[in-house]
Scaffold this active site. Structure first.
Site, mmCIF file in Angstrom:
data_model
loop_
_atom_site.group_PDB
_atom_site.id
_atom_site.type_symbol
_atom_site.label_atom_id
_atom_site.label_comp_id
_atom_site.label_asym_id
_atom_site.label_seq_id
_atom_site.Cartn_x
_atom_site.Cartn_y
_atom_site.Cartn_z
ATOM 1 N N HIS A 44 37.007 38.185 27.576
ATOM 2 C CA HIS A 44 37.479 38.131 28.905
ATOM 3 C C HIS A 44 36.251 37.384 29.884
ATOM 4 C CE1 HIS A 44 39.400 38.719 32.530
ATOM 5 N NE2 HIS A 44 38.579 39.766 33.088
ATOM 6 N N SER A 82 39.185 36.808 36.610
ATOM 7 C CA SER A 82 39.578 38.176 36.877
ATOM 8 C C SER A 82 40.352 38.624 38.090
ATOM 9 C CB SER A 82 38.721 39.049 36.125
ATOM 10 O OG SER A 82 39.253 40.307 35.691
#
Length: 269
Positions: free
Chosen positions: A247, A89
């Site tokens: 994610h 991320s």
């Protein structure tokens, strides 16, 4: 800036590069627990806290160039000439910036569920919610959790954010401590101020030619099909893998993640 880090595993040989792990927004090096422990059997693994996160120093400024410079300073401090680098991320964008800014210091790059492009604002409301909690009136983590429910209804997200809650004054600048009990370890004010720039694209005028691997979660929208060609244009020798996750790829499917990374690095299963 001298970043906080944790090292697992023995010193690496001349044939095996150290493996550095970078967390995402609101995270810390602790997020890599299972992955770091596994790869420490084969590599020297260094889990890093980015600036304004974890136990690393706070700063009013937080750009990708600065975070890449922070990582370079850490490599120099630890006498690491070349590394393998994994970033998830926000850490993925830092890893891409480091790769294009200091390509000679990198052996292999792994980016986890992050593309090059600019992203929409998804977290300002969470930062505002955390900043709005009057910690001086809170007795424990459960009190803070209740205070966040109306603005952050997802329980797992709140639990992740609450990992940043510490006893006031512990691993925290004196100016940030309310001296009455609880405090946020992350620098919320700086993250709030710098978040718009953290959303921006990276590496759009750069090319990176060393081996790279981009791993995305199949149920995540962070790396879309349209991002793949964009990535290929800048990371010339990029490979791609998808895992059946959201994610948090490495946390949701740690064994599958380890296998993909080990195949790419050439060892470590």
């Amino acid at each position: 800036m001298q970043l906080h880090y944790q090292i697992l595993g023995d010193k690496t040989s001349a044939q095996t590069q150290p493996l550095i792990l970078l967390h995402g927004l609101f995270g810390s090096g602790d997020n890599w627990g299972t992955v770091a422990k596994h790869f420490s059997q084969h590599y020297q693994v260094i889990s890093v806290d980015l600036r304004n996160h974890g136990k690393s120093p706070h700063s009013d400024s937080q750009t990708y160039t600065e975070m890449a410079d922070d990582l370079l300073k850490l490599c120099d401090t630890l006498c690491l000439d070349r590394i393998h680098l994994v970033g998830h991320s926000l850490g993925g964008k830092v890893a891409m910036q480091f790769a294009t800014q200091f390509p000679d210091r990198l052996e292999k790059l792994i980016v986890v569920d992050m593309a090059i492009r600019t992203y929409p604002d998804a977290y300002t409301h969470m930062i505002d919610a955390m900043m709005a909690v009057d910690l001086s009136t809170m007795q424990n983590r459960a009190d803070v959790d209740k205070a966040l429910i109306s603005k952050i209804p997802h329980a797992m997200v709140r639990q992740f954010l609450l990992m940043n809650l510490i006893k006031s004054g512990v691993n925290q600048p004196e100016s940030d401590s309310n001296k009455t009990g609880l405090a946020w370890r992350i620098n919320l004010a700086a993250l709030r101020a710098n978040y718009p720039s953290l959303l921006q694209a990276v590496c759009e005028s750069a090319r990176y030619e060393n081996p790279s691997l981009f791993i995305r979660g199949e149920r995540s929208d962070y790396v879309q099909d349209s991002d793949i060609e964009h990535i290929k244009a800048h990371f010339i020798n990029a490979q791609f893998a998808s895992l059946a996750t959201n994610h948090w790829v490495h946390a949701e499917q740690p064994q599958a993640f380890i296998e993909v990374v080990a195949d790419f690095l050439g060892s470590g299963k």
